[in-house]
Scaffold this active site. Structure first.
Site, mmCIF file in Angstrom:
data_model
loop_
_atom_site.group_PDB
_atom_site.id
_atom_site.type_symbol
_atom_site.label_atom_id
_atom_site.label_comp_id
_atom_site.label_asym_id
_atom_site.label_seq_id
_atom_site.Cartn_x
_atom_site.Cartn_y
_atom_site.Cartn_z
ATOM 1 N N GLU A 71 0.840 -1.207 0.000
ATOM 2 C CA GLU A 71 0.000 0.000 0.000
ATOM 3 C C GLU A 71 0.876 1.259 0.000
ATOM 4 O O GLU A 71 0.577 2.238 -0.674
ATOM 5 C CB GLU A 71 -0.947 -0.020 1.209
ATOM 6 C CG GLU A 71 -2.000 -1.118 1.066
ATOM 7 C CD GLU A 71 -2.887 -1.271 2.297
ATOM 8 O OE1 GLU A 71 -2.329 -1.498 3.386
ATOM 9 O OE2 GLU A 71 -4.115 -1.158 2.159
ATOM 10 N N GLU A 89 -3.904 -9.543 3.895
ATOM 11 C CA GLU A 89 -4.718 -9.232 5.087
ATOM 12 C C GLU A 89 -5.834 -10.237 5.316
ATOM 13 O O GLU A 89 -6.207 -10.537 6.461
ATOM 14 C CB GLU A 89 -5.315 -7.824 4.965
ATOM 15 C CG GLU A 89 -4.323 -6.690 5.163
ATOM 16 C CD GLU A 89 -3.463 -6.375 3.946
ATOM 17 O OE1 GLU A 89 -3.546 -7.121 2.929
ATOM 18 O OE2 GLU A 89 -2.703 -5.403 4.000
#
Ligand code: NAI
Length: 697
Positions: free
Chosen positions: A105, A125
């Site tokens: 990210e 995640e």
């Protein structure tokens, strides 16, 4: 220092430095932000390169911080990404080795990305019950397209940089570095130093030609796949928002979904298991830098059910194995089974023919102890009889080289007694594999009273090489897993006496999420094994109450699938469990003899009685120090006994129910006239935790 700053000509190189994987914890974020400000202020700097020191670009957020104020303390990850994205000087990410989760990210917040070949790129995640929470679901689709990005986000598995770079139209990787990735990134940084406007991933257009139909399809597929886990479906929602909403609105939804998932029991369970797996290899009094012994050659004694599977683990890891038997026929049979197992894998396309041949070439069969004299690790898997074990360990003591580790796969015998058959009890340890040994993840490492610390450290390291989850257990009857399962089996017998059928109990337990209920499990493993153990155990502990139903079943010759009949009936060659009227009649007759009026028992009561049986025994195991931490016990149940992963193991689940409520239920069960007060006596540790308002985990 968790980030360093260095100027190379017109480029500032900022290197994250937080071993082992440059996790983006609070200190690293602060240091990173300070470096970026410094680069902005430095008039000689025209562009910035961001990279990671050591073994990773960045492995992502520091999940130890999750739920703590540190996780959101400024600069949080979102702010940091914004800072990079709005940098007046171009920022180039130099990606290598590992670029995952928050690390990816962060890279997506940079204006350009240069990647080394072989870098593992992922948004994992979902594996801890979450969705990416710092723009991953909004930015990744913009650079890879909706479908590729959604697949990566829902699966969470790493993809190699060169694979992603080869995708047509991708904008994730601007350049694949042939040599040094930081140098290549500096090259690109100089090229783009004066280029404006700076490209931002958030500005890239995103569309799908048939969005509604595609997301409908994605939802259906994911729903079927992810039954008990909420996160994968939320990944679909978030990516759909990336397509259908403005960027900032998509970010808001992503955040909301992330925060909501964080509070789910499934997310807590997955994080517990994630940490539990890592914690299991740490033994409180064995320092991590304990020197280990070299294990380059392994010997397995006994080529039966377990010996063959154990040998396969080492062959798969490229470690040569000598396998010893007493008779040629037994040796031939064992080898044939190993071959058959590998051939099945080849047939299914899971193993290449040449790999199969390489593995078999590492295997040396023998009938002579002289051939195992140079083994570094010997694992005994002969009959479960102390006399046979004694004979084997005396022989091993005579021939094994000094320093060789002598392990027993015994499931019920006393490892200290086995060690006493040798002159080197410090080298003796239990390695309790589970059947099928080449498949099951769990390995209980049984620590004898005299087992040396370096022997333990070595066995823990070896278990990683053969891809097992190793959990240390002290010596006791049944070790961690089987000692707990004994109470569970006793309780399942009482349930039959009080009014349940085997099918009802199994259904309730399977609905709870266990891979298999106790009776189907018994039929698979062979009811005669438990019978033999009970004969020994209950003569040793004559006062202990248990249901005779299972003994009556065995007296009928119903040993399970192998005899075509057990708690259930089986059609020839089939494994489907068919409820058996004969067994139900036997149970009813036995119940009548005991003078018990049957009653209807709810699924909830069945599940609680069975799982709390595990929990109460686990508390004793913890208190006695047989297990050193609660998460070890949960790992045993998650990896060896089919306990539902989304519930995190018996102790994690008990914590989630509230230990006060657990004890209240136990008191209710104890009031049952069928109980003699012994079974549901709360373990002292459990009572103490309740009194102090604490939890196991
Ligand atoms: P098995 O009966 O399939 O195999 C035992 C093998 O040992 C036979 O091939 C036999 O010929 C050989 N053997 C017997 N005496 C020997 C000797 N003196 N020297 C060399 N080989 C000898 O038994 P299984 O199921 O493989 O069990 C082996 C051990 O593993 C036992 O201690 C058992 O408690 C333990 N274990 C078994 C599990 C299971 O699910 N079957 C699970 C975990 C542990």
């Amino acid at each position: 220092m968790s980030a360093s700053y260095e100027v190379r000509g017109p480029v500032a190189v900022i290197t994250m430095s937080n071993p082992p994987v440059n996790g983006l914890g609070y200190d690293t974020r602060v240091a990173l932000a300070a470096c970026v400000e410094r680069a902005w202020a430095d008039s000689a700097v025209q562009a910035i390169v961001l990279t990671g020191a050591g073994k990773a670009f960045s492995g992502g957020a520091d999940i130890r911080e999750f739920g703590s104020p540190k996780a959101v303390a400024e600069p949080n990850l979102l702010s940091l990404i914004k800072m990079l994205e709005s940098s007046p000087k171009p920022v180039v990410a130099a990606i290598h080795s590992v670029c995952m989760g928050g690390g990816l990210e962060l890279a997506l917040g940079c204006h350009y990305r240069v990647a080394a070949r072989g870098a593992n790129i992922a948004l994992p995640e979902v594996k801890i019950g979450l969705i990416p929470g710092a723009g991953g679901t909004q930015r990744l689709p913009r650079v890879l397209g909706v479908e590729t990005a959604l697949n990566m986000i829902v699966q969470g598995d790493p993809v190699k940089s060169e694979v992603l770079a080869a995708l047509p139209g991708q904008k994730l990787i601007d350049r694949l570095a042939e040599g040094d990735v930081v140098e290549a990134a500096c090259g690109l940084a100089e090229e783009v130093a004066a280029r404006r406007p700076l490209p931002r991933v958030r500005d890239l257009p995103l569309a799908h030609p048939d969005a509604d139909a595609y997301f409908q399809f994605a939802r259906n597929t994911v729903k079927a796949m992810a039954k008990n886990f909420p996160a994968p479906l939320k990944c679909v929602d978030a990516v759909e928002a990336a397509v259908k909403r403005k960027f900032d609105d998509g970010m808001v939804l992503e955040r909301e979904l992330f925060m909501a998932l964080m509070l789910t029991p499934e997310c807590k369970a997955l994080r517990h298991a994630f940490f539990g797996e890592r914690a299991a290899s740490k033994i409180p009094d064995v320092p991590e830098d304990t020197p280990v012994r070299q294990v380059a050659k392994v010997a397995v004694i006994g080529a039966g059910t377990m010996g063959g599977g154990i040998a396969m683990n080492f062959l798969n890891a490229g470690i040569p194995v000598t396998i010893l038997e007493t008779r040629q026929e037994a040796l031939d049979r064992g080898l044939a089974t190993i071959r058959k197992n590998y051939e099945a894998q080849v047939k299914k396309g899971k193993l290449k023919q040449d790999k199969y041949e390489q593995r078999m070439a590492l295997l040396a069969p023998t009938l002579s102890y002289a051939d195992i004299a140079d083994a570094d690790l010997v694992i005994e898997a002969v009959f479960e009889e102390i006399g046979v074990k004694e004979q084997v360990f005396r022989q091993l003591d005579a021939v094994a080289k000094p320093g060789a580790i002598l392990a027993s796969n015994t499931s019920t015998l006393d490892v200290d007694r086995i060690a006493s058959f040798t002159q080197r009890p410090q080298d003796v340890v239990g390695m309790h594999f589970f059947s099928p040994a080449n498949v099951m993840k769990l390995l209980e490492v049984v620590r004898g009273a005299k087992t040396a610390k370096d022997v333990l450290a070595t066995v823990m390291q070896v278990s990683k090489k053969i891809r097992k989850t190793a959990v240390v257990s002290g010596v006791c009857d049944g070790f961690i897993g089987n000692r707990m399962i004994e109470q569970y089996s006793r309780q399942s017998g009482f349930l039959l006496e009080e009014g349940c059928t085997p099918a009802q109990v199994d259904r309730a337990v399977e609905k709870f999420g266990f891979a298999m209920g106790p009776f189907r499990m018994g039929d698979l493993a062979g009811n005669d094994i438990g019978w033999a153990i009970r004969k020994r155990r209950y003569t040793e502990k004559p006062g202990l109450r248990y249901s005779k139903t299972a003994d009556l079943l065995c007296e009928m010759g119903r040993f399970g699938q192998k005899t075509g009949a057990g708690w259930y009936d089986y059609a020839p060659g089939k494994r489907d469990a068919i409820p058996s009227p004969v067994v139900v009649e036997m149970i009813e007759k036995h119940r009548a003899e005991l003078g018990i009026q049957p009653r209807k028992i709810s699924d909830e009561e069945i599940v609680q009685r069975l799982v709390y049986s595990l929990v109460n025994e686990a508390a004793k195991i913890l208190e006695e120090g047989i297990a050193s931490k609660a998460s070890d016990i949960d790992m045993v149940y998650l990896t060896g006994y089919g306990f539902p992963l989304w519930r995190g193991g018996p102790l994690c689940w008990a914590d989630q129910q509230g230990l006060f409520n657990v004890v209240q239920s136990m008191k209710r069960f104890a009031a049952n006239p069928r109980d003699d007060g012994e079974f549901w006596q709360p373990a002292p540790l459990l009572a103490k935790l309740v009194a102090e308002g604490k939890t196991f985990t």
